[in-house]
Design a protein around this motif. Structure first.
Motif, PDB file in Angstrom:
ATOM      1  N   TYR A 129       0.837  -1.192   0.000  1.00  0.00           N
ATOM      2  CA  TYR A 129       0.000   0.000   0.000  1.00  0.00           C
ATOM      3  C   TYR A 129       0.876   1.248   0.000  1.00  0.00           C
ATOM      4  O   TYR A 129       1.868   1.320   0.739  1.00  0.00           O
ATOM      5  CB  TYR A 129      -0.878   0.043   1.243  1.00  0.00           C
ATOM      6  CG  TYR A 129      -1.832  -1.108   1.390  1.00  0.00           C
ATOM      7  CD1 TYR A 129      -1.449  -2.279   2.055  1.00  0.00           C
ATOM      8  CD2 TYR A 129      -3.116  -1.037   0.869  1.00  0.00           C
ATOM      9  CE1 TYR A 129      -2.334  -3.333   2.198  1.00  0.00           C
ATOM     10  CE2 TYR A 129      -4.004  -2.091   1.015  1.00  0.00           C
ATOM     11  CZ  TYR A 129      -3.605  -3.236   1.677  1.00  0.00           C
ATOM     12  OH  TYR A 129      -4.486  -4.275   1.814  1.00  0.00           O
ATOM     13  N   TRP A 165      -4.714   6.597   1.679  1.00  0.00           N
ATOM     14  CA  TRP A 165      -4.176   5.290   1.337  1.00  0.00           C
ATOM     15  C   TRP A 165      -4.649   4.852  -0.038  1.00  0.00           C
ATOM     16  O   TRP A 165      -5.807   5.106  -0.407  1.00  0.00           O
ATOM     17  CB  TRP A 165      -4.612   4.254   2.374  1.00  0.00           C
ATOM     18  CG  TRP A 165      -3.986   4.483   3.708  1.00  0.00           C
ATOM     19  CD1 TRP A 165      -4.398   5.367   4.666  1.00  0.00           C
ATOM     20  CD2 TRP A 165      -2.823   3.830   4.225  1.00  0.00           C
ATOM     21  NE1 TRP A 165      -3.545   5.300   5.755  1.00  0.00           N
ATOM     22  CE2 TRP A 165      -2.576   4.365   5.505  1.00  0.00           C
ATOM     23  CE3 TRP A 165      -1.966   2.847   3.730  1.00  0.00           C
ATOM     24  CZ2 TRP A 165      -1.500   3.946   6.295  1.00  0.00           C
ATOM     25  CZ3 TRP A 165      -0.902   2.439   4.518  1.00  0.00           C
ATOM     26  CH2 TRP A 165      -0.675   2.983   5.786  1.00  0.00           C
ATOM     27  N   GLN A 210      -5.234   1.593  -2.833  1.00  0.00           N
ATOM     28  CA  GLN A 210      -6.000   0.350  -2.727  1.00  0.00           C
ATOM     29  C   GLN A 210      -5.118  -0.886  -2.554  1.00  0.00           C
ATOM     30  O   GLN A 210      -5.629  -1.934  -2.212  1.00  0.00           O
ATOM     31  CB  GLN A 210      -6.882   0.167  -3.968  1.00  0.00           C
ATOM     32  CG  GLN A 210      -6.212  -0.511  -5.144  1.00  0.00           C
ATOM     33  CD  GLN A 210      -5.175   0.374  -5.827  1.00  0.00           C
ATOM     34  OE1 GLN A 210      -4.924   1.507  -5.461  1.00  0.00           O
ATOM     35  NE2 GLN A 210      -4.537  -0.190  -6.851  1.00  0.00           N
ATOM     36  N   GLY A 211      -3.842  -0.754  -2.763  1.00  0.00           N
ATOM     37  CA  GLY A 211      -2.947  -1.895  -2.609  1.00  0.00           C
ATOM     38  C   GLY A 211      -2.684  -2.609  -3.915  1.00  0.00           C
ATOM     39  O   GLY A 211      -3.545  -2.679  -4.795  1.00  0.00           O
TER      40      GLY A 211
END
Length: 123
Positions: free
Chosen positions: A94, A113, A115-116
């Motif tokens: 992330y 953040w 979404q990865g």
């Protein structure tokens, strides 16, 4: 601020990947940026961070000497070059942004953040 991470995939141990995180909707050049990862069954952990100016970087001991974080403020993008990958690097990665400019290794100091992106390293 929206963050879009990409570049994950499946790689053999010893191989390399470069992750990218594109930011939009904010003043990217003033944000500290970080990469974190979460392996299956484990808590999310700090990987690397870079100050807003790009001149100062930080790394977890487990990736020091193998991973390199960098940023291109003109492209609103932060990168994570990962070399000599090991099976224990397998995780979802992330990217995160800290608009206050104080975040380094603590995930609680990052406000935004992505979404990865999934990285799998096979032995």
């Amino acid at each position: 601020v929206q963050l879009q991470a990409s570049g994950g995939g499946l790689v053999l141990a010893g191989g390399s990947l470069r992750l990218s995180c594109a930011a939009s909707g904010g003043t990217f050049s003033s944000y500290n940026m970080g990469w974190f990862r979460q392996a299956p069954g484990k808590e999310r952990e700090f990987v690397a961070a870079i100050k807003w100016s790009g001149g100062i970087t930080y790394y977890a001991d487990s990736v020091k000497g193998r991973f390199t974080i960098s940023r291109d403020n003109a492209k609103n993008t932060v990168y994570l070059q990962m070399n000599n990958l090991k099976p224990e690097d397998t995780a979802i990665y992330y990217c995160a942004a800290d608009p206050q400019g104080v975040g380094v290794s603590s995930e609680f100091l990052y406000d935004y953040w992505g979404q990865g992106t999934e990285v799998t390293v096979s032995s």
